[in-house]
Design a protein around this motif. Structure first.
Motif, PDB file in Angstrom:
ATOM      1  N   SER A 235       0.819  -1.207   0.000  1.00 37.09           N
ATOM      2  CA  SER A 235       0.000   0.000   0.000  1.00 37.09           C
ATOM      3  C   SER A 235       0.857   1.262   0.000  1.00 37.09           C
ATOM      4  CB  SER A 235      -0.945  -0.009   1.190  1.00 37.09           C
ATOM      5  OG  SER A 235      -0.225  -0.341   2.342  1.00 37.09           O
ATOM      6  N   ASP A 236       2.214   1.108   0.126  1.00 34.31           N
ATOM      7  CA  ASP A 236       3.051   2.311   0.180  1.00 34.31           C
ATOM      8  C   ASP A 236       3.640   2.680  -1.182  1.00 34.31           C
ATOM      9  OD1 ASP A 236       4.789   0.267  -0.188  1.00 34.31           O
ATOM     10  OD2 ASP A 236       5.947   0.567   1.643  1.00 34.31           O
ATOM     11  N   VAL A 243      -0.538  -0.412  -6.469  1.00 32.63           N
ATOM     12  CA  VAL A 243      -1.230  -0.282  -5.191  1.00 32.63           C
ATOM     13  C   VAL A 243      -2.706  -0.601  -5.431  1.00 32.63           C
ATOM     14  CG1 VAL A 243      -1.912   1.341  -3.383  1.00 32.63           C
ATOM     15  CG2 VAL A 243       0.365   1.493  -4.403  1.00 32.63           C
ATOM     16  N   LEU A 244      -3.290  -1.420  -4.582  1.00 32.01           N
ATOM     17  CA  LEU A 244      -4.686  -1.807  -4.823  1.00 32.01           C
ATOM     18  C   LEU A 244      -5.685  -0.974  -4.030  1.00 32.01           C
ATOM     19  CD1 LEU A 244      -4.300  -5.663  -5.120  1.00 32.01           C
ATOM     20  CD2 LEU A 244      -4.317  -3.947  -6.913  1.00 32.01           C
ATOM     21  N   GLU A 245      -5.211  -0.264  -3.022  1.00 32.80           N
ATOM     22  CA  GLU A 245      -6.122   0.624  -2.286  1.00 32.80           C
ATOM     23  C   GLU A 245      -6.661   1.685  -3.236  1.00 32.80           C
ATOM     24  OE1 GLU A 245      -3.474  -0.604  -0.878  1.00 32.80           O
ATOM     25  OE2 GLU A 245      -3.971  -1.177   1.179  1.00 32.80           O
ATOM     26  N   GLY A 246      -7.932   1.846  -3.234  1.00 37.39           N
ATOM     27  CA  GLY A 246      -8.519   2.904  -4.050  1.00 37.39           C
ATOM     28  C   GLY A 246      -8.704   2.557  -5.510  1.00 37.39           C
ATOM     29  N   VAL A 247      -8.329   1.317  -5.906  1.00 37.27           N
ATOM     30  CA  VAL A 247      -8.410   0.960  -7.330  1.00 37.27           C
ATOM     31  C   VAL A 247      -9.846   0.701  -7.770  1.00 37.27           C
ATOM     32  CG1 VAL A 247      -7.945  -0.964  -8.904  1.00 37.27           C
ATOM     33  CG2 VAL A 247      -6.071   0.171  -7.738  1.00 37.27           C
ATOM     34  N   PHE A 248     -10.610   0.004  -6.907  1.00 36.97           N
ATOM     35  CA  PHE A 248     -11.930  -0.441  -7.346  1.00 36.97           C
ATOM     36  C   PHE A 248     -12.833   0.731  -7.724  1.00 36.97           C
ATOM     37  CE2 PHE A 248     -16.151  -2.057  -7.279  1.00 36.97           C
ATOM     38  CZ  PHE A 248     -16.000  -3.289  -7.877  1.00 36.97           C
ATOM     39  N   GLY A 249     -13.414   0.618  -8.902  1.00 39.70           N
ATOM     40  CA  GLY A 249     -14.335   1.665  -9.356  1.00 39.70           C
ATOM     41  C   GLY A 249     -13.641   2.852 -10.007  1.00 39.70           C
ATOM     42  N   LYS A 250     -12.301   2.806 -10.039  1.00 42.24           N
ATOM     43  CA  LYS A 250     -11.552   3.903 -10.656  1.00 42.24           C
ATOM     44  C   LYS A 250     -11.062   3.476 -12.030  1.00 42.24           C
ATOM     45  CE  LYS A 250     -11.739   6.625  -7.151  1.00 42.24           C
ATOM     46  NZ  LYS A 250     -11.219   6.065  -5.903  1.00 42.24           N
ATOM     47  N   GLU A 251     -10.676   4.470 -12.811  1.00 41.02           N
ATOM     48  CA  GLU A 251     -10.163   4.166 -14.139  1.00 41.02           C
ATOM     49  C   GLU A 251      -8.699   3.733 -14.034  1.00 41.02           C
ATOM     50  OE1 GLU A 251     -11.152   6.363 -18.164  1.00 41.02           O
ATOM     51  OE2 GLU A 251      -9.341   7.172 -17.246  1.00 41.02           O
ATOM     52  N   VAL A 252      -8.368   2.669 -14.783  1.00 42.99           N
ATOM     53  CA  VAL A 252      -7.005   2.162 -14.784  1.00 42.99           C
ATOM     54  C   VAL A 252      -6.476   2.297 -16.198  1.00 42.99           C
ATOM     55  CG1 VAL A 252      -5.549   0.184 -14.196  1.00 42.99           C
ATOM     56  CG2 VAL A 252      -7.763   0.438 -13.107  1.00 42.99           C
ATOM     57  N   GLN A 253      -5.215   2.678 -16.329  1.00 45.12           N
ATOM     58  CA  GLN A 253      -4.640   2.751 -17.669  1.00 45.12           C
ATOM     59  C   GLN A 253      -3.633   1.628 -17.851  1.00 45.12           C
ATOM     60  OE1 GLN A 253      -2.850   6.450 -18.864  1.00 45.12           O
ATOM     61  NE2 GLN A 253      -2.655   5.738 -20.983  1.00 45.12           N
ATOM     62  N   PHE A 254      -3.648   1.028 -19.050  1.00 43.23           N
ATOM     63  CA  PHE A 254      -2.775  -0.107 -19.317  1.00 43.23           C
ATOM     64  C   PHE A 254      -1.629   0.297 -20.227  1.00 43.23           C
ATOM     65  CE2 PHE A 254      -7.124  -1.698 -18.638  1.00 43.23           C
ATOM     66  CZ  PHE A 254      -6.893  -2.266 -17.402  1.00 43.23           C
ATOM     67  N   ILE A 308     -11.241  -2.288   0.032  1.00 40.56           N
ATOM     68  CA  ILE A 308     -10.195  -1.273   0.192  1.00 40.56           C
ATOM     69  C   ILE A 308     -10.270  -0.270  -0.955  1.00 40.56           C
ATOM     70  CG2 ILE A 308      -8.631  -2.700   1.537  1.00 40.56           C
ATOM     71  CD1 ILE A 308      -7.034  -3.235  -1.026  1.00 40.56           C
ATOM     72  N   GLY A 309     -11.322  -0.434  -1.772  1.00 41.19           N
ATOM     73  CA  GLY A 309     -11.463   0.425  -2.951  1.00 41.19           C
ATOM     74  C   GLY A 309     -11.735   1.869  -2.597  1.00 41.19           C
ATOM     75  N   SER A 310     -12.359   2.081  -1.436  1.00 37.39           N
ATOM     76  CA  SER A 310     -12.727   3.442  -1.095  1.00 37.39           C
ATOM     77  C   SER A 310     -11.587   4.178  -0.408  1.00 37.39           C
ATOM     78  CB  SER A 310     -13.959   3.425  -0.197  1.00 37.39           C
ATOM     79  OG  SER A 310     -13.733   2.536   0.862  1.00 37.39           O
ATOM     80  N   LYS A 311     -10.599   3.394   0.065  1.00 41.59           N
ATOM     81  CA  LYS A 311      -9.454   4.039   0.726  1.00 41.59           C
ATOM     82  C   LYS A 311      -8.570   4.668  -0.344  1.00 41.59           C
ATOM     83  CE  LYS A 311      -9.227   0.632   4.390  1.00 41.59           C
ATOM     84  NZ  LYS A 311      -8.530  -0.598   4.758  1.00 41.59           N
ATOM     85  N   SER A 312      -8.030   5.819  -0.050  1.00 38.20           N
ATOM     86  CA  SER A 312      -7.147   6.426  -1.041  1.00 38.20           C
ATOM     87  C   SER A 312      -5.742   5.906  -0.820  1.00 38.20           C
ATOM     88  CB  SER A 312      -7.190   7.938  -0.933  1.00 38.20           C
ATOM     89  OG  SER A 312      -6.852   8.303   0.385  1.00 38.20           O
ATOM     90  N   PRO A 313      -4.980   5.741  -1.904  1.00 36.69           N
ATOM     91  CA  PRO A 313      -3.636   5.214  -1.756  1.00 36.69           C
ATOM     92  C   PRO A 313      -2.828   6.146  -0.869  1.00 36.69           C
ATOM     93  CG  PRO A 313      -4.115   5.768  -4.066  1.00 36.69           C
ATOM     94  CD  PRO A 313      -5.321   6.108  -3.264  1.00 36.69           C
ATOM     95  N   GLY A 314      -1.964   5.557  -0.048  1.00 36.73           N
ATOM     96  CA  GLY A 314      -1.151   6.392   0.841  1.00 36.73           C
ATOM     97  C   GLY A 314      -1.814   6.532   2.196  1.00 36.73           C
ATOM     98  N   SER A 317      -1.537   3.776   4.974  1.00 39.68           N
ATOM     99  CA  SER A 317      -0.234   3.375   5.490  1.00 39.68           C
ATOM    100  C   SER A 317      -0.327   2.786   6.899  1.00 39.68           C
ATOM    101  CB  SER A 317       0.725   4.567   5.488  1.00 39.68           C
ATOM    102  OG  SER A 317       0.141   5.629   6.216  1.00 39.68           O
ATOM    103  N   THR A 318      -1.395   3.124   7.624  1.00 42.37           N
ATOM    104  CA  THR A 318      -1.529   2.603   8.975  1.00 42.37           C
ATOM    105  C   THR A 318      -1.681   1.101   8.992  1.00 42.37           C
ATOM    106  OG1 THR A 318      -3.813   3.232   8.757  1.00 42.37           O
ATOM    107  CG2 THR A 318      -2.444   4.637  10.152  1.00 42.37           C
ATOM    108  N   ASN A 319      -2.327   0.538   7.961  1.00 43.23           N
ATOM    109  CA  ASN A 319      -2.479  -0.915   7.964  1.00 43.23           C
ATOM    110  C   ASN A 319      -1.618  -1.571   6.882  1.00 43.23           C
ATOM    111  OD1 ASN A 319      -3.845  -0.244   5.737  1.00 43.23           O
ATOM    112  ND2 ASN A 319      -5.834  -1.108   6.349  1.00 43.23           N
ATOM    113  N   ALA A 320      -0.518  -0.899   6.515  1.00 45.09           N
ATOM    114  CA  ALA A 320       0.369  -1.464   5.501  1.00 45.09           C
ATOM    115  C   ALA A 320       0.931  -2.790   5.994  1.00 45.09           C
ATOM    116  CB  ALA A 320       1.502  -0.495   5.205  1.00 45.09           C
ATOM    117  N   GLN A 321       1.011  -3.748   5.096  1.00 44.42           N
ATOM    118  CA  GLN A 321       1.520  -5.061   5.475  1.00 44.42           C
ATOM    119  C   GLN A 321       3.024  -5.088   5.261  1.00 44.42           C
ATOM    120  OE1 GLN A 321      -0.410  -7.097   6.885  1.00 44.42           O
ATOM    121  NE2 GLN A 321      -2.339  -6.043   6.418  1.00 44.42           N
ATOM    122  N   PRO A 322       3.770  -5.632   6.196  1.00 46.95           N
ATOM    123  CA  PRO A 322       5.196  -5.758   5.973  1.00 46.95           C
ATOM    124  C   PRO A 322       5.445  -6.743   4.823  1.00 46.95           C
ATOM    125  CG  PRO A 322       4.547  -6.912   7.982  1.00 46.95           C
ATOM    126  CD  PRO A 322       3.333  -6.175   7.499  1.00 46.95           C
ATOM    127  N   ALA A 323       6.416  -6.427   3.985  1.00 46.44           N
ATOM    128  CA  ALA A 323       6.679  -7.275   2.825  1.00 46.44           C
ATOM    129  C   ALA A 323       7.580  -8.424   3.218  1.00 46.44           C
ATOM    130  CB  ALA A 323       7.330  -6.443   1.733  1.00 46.44           C
TER     131      ALA A 323
END
Ligand code: CUA
Length: 331
Positions: A235-236, A243-254, A308-314, A317-323
């Motif tokens: 998420s960072d 980053v997948l936070e905030g992706v759902f329902g948004k436009e993605v470019q390929f 997590i689609g409604s959360k904005s990226p960045g 960060s509070t619930n970021a998963q350690p890699a």
């Protein structure tokens, strides 16, 4: 409704079943009427213009513009009317309203599996509250099935490899038959079930009685970590995947410049065939998860990514998963 000894149509138990019946009734009445008129005209002409003598020869007929216009324009208007009527009803039935209760459905030879967002799972039985719009998102593990609830006038083909959606609003509490309406193998006729429409309070107590395994999205989150998705999809914005936070329902470019609104089918496709659409700015390095996750698990992952689609990226960060490497999937 009038009681007939042989019921010609199933009970009406959804908000639009009356409208479906009205259209169907109109089509039947029109067909019947045209059939009767044509038969009567044939009989009348057969008598009126019958041959009276052995040597009689028919008279040549001149065309009639008025008559030809009439028999072209009137049927044209009637059929366009049916088209507009049918198309608007179709549009209404197959475009779920936003505020609906969502239920995920997986069909397989030979059963219907339901997953509620709160975590309840059911087989061949679906509990829904009366008077609420219910949106179903359906897919299948194997062949094409068809989800058919006559009392709701709901019928939808369930096709492998994609999500199909339909909605209904039950208007009467009760139990309604669910059928599979597409021949799908030996036990097709046994692929039946029930939709249990409950009063709101009753439904609430049913909801609180089941579950225990957590919501669909939380099962998806666990799976997301078990499969180590979170090592790349961080998420960072430092990961190798988007980053997948905030992706759902948004436009993605390929990479190829195409754009798409991220919906359930896109997320599913990205898990199964990640290279079909590679997000601009990323390498096609994600392995496929085909065969590693079941359709039900895919739905859990989709529900998680949606949640997590409604959360904005960045901001996440509070619930970021350690890699860090995680345990392989159980089962
Ligand atoms: Cu499933 Cu027929």
């Amino acid at each position: 409704m009038m009681q007939v000894p042989v019921p010609f149509s199933p009970e009406q138990a959804s908000s639009y079943s009356g409208q479906v019946d009205a259209l169907y009734g109109f089509l039947c009445a029109l067909t019947f009427l045209v059939g009767i008129v044509i038969s009567l005209v044939i009989i009348y002409f057969a008598i009126k213009y019958r041959r009276r003598e052995e040597t009689e020869v028919g008279k040549p007929i001149e065309g009639s513009t008025k008559l030809e216009l009439a028999w072209s324009i009137i049927p044209f208007c009637i059929s366009m009317g049916i088209f507009v009527w049918g198309a608007s009803l179709y549009y209404k039935m197959y475009h779920a309203p936003g505020e609906a209760l969502e239920v995920y459905v997986v069909a397989k030879q030979w059963m219907w599996k339901f997953q509620h967002l709160d975590g309840q799972r059911e087989i061949n039985e679906l509990h829904v509250p009366v008077g609420r719009k219910v949106k179903l998102m359906l897919t299948t593990e194997d062949v094409i099935h068809s989800f058919f609830v006559p009392a709701f006038r709901v019928k939808l083909d369930v096709v492998p490899g994609k999500y199909s959606t339909i909605w209904f609003e039950p208007t009467k509490a009760g139990r309604y038959h669910l059928f599979c309406a597409e021949y799908c193998g030996t036990s097709h006729s046994g692929m039946i079930g029930w939709i249990d429409v409950m009063e709101a309070a009753e439904y609430q107590s049913w909801l609180s009685g089941g579950a225990g395994e957590g919501s669909l999205a939380s099962s998806g989150e666990k799976l997301f970590q078990q499969l180590a998705c979170n090592t790349c999809h961080r998420s960072d914005a430092q990961g190798r995947g988007p980053v997948l936070e905030g992706v759902f329902g948004k436009e993605v470019q390929f990479q190829d410049g195409q754009r798409l609104i991220a919906d359930e089918s896109y997320i599913r496709e990205s898990i199964i065939t990640p290279r079909a659409k590679v997000v601009a700015g990323f390498q096609p390095i994600m392995p496929t998860f085909q065969g590693q996750v079941s359709e039900e698990q895919l739905l859990q992952l989709v529900a998680y990514i949606k949640s997590i689609g409604s959360k904005s990226p960045g901001a996440a960060s509070t619930n970021a998963q350690p890699a860090k490497p995680v345990a392989p999937p159980q089962q």
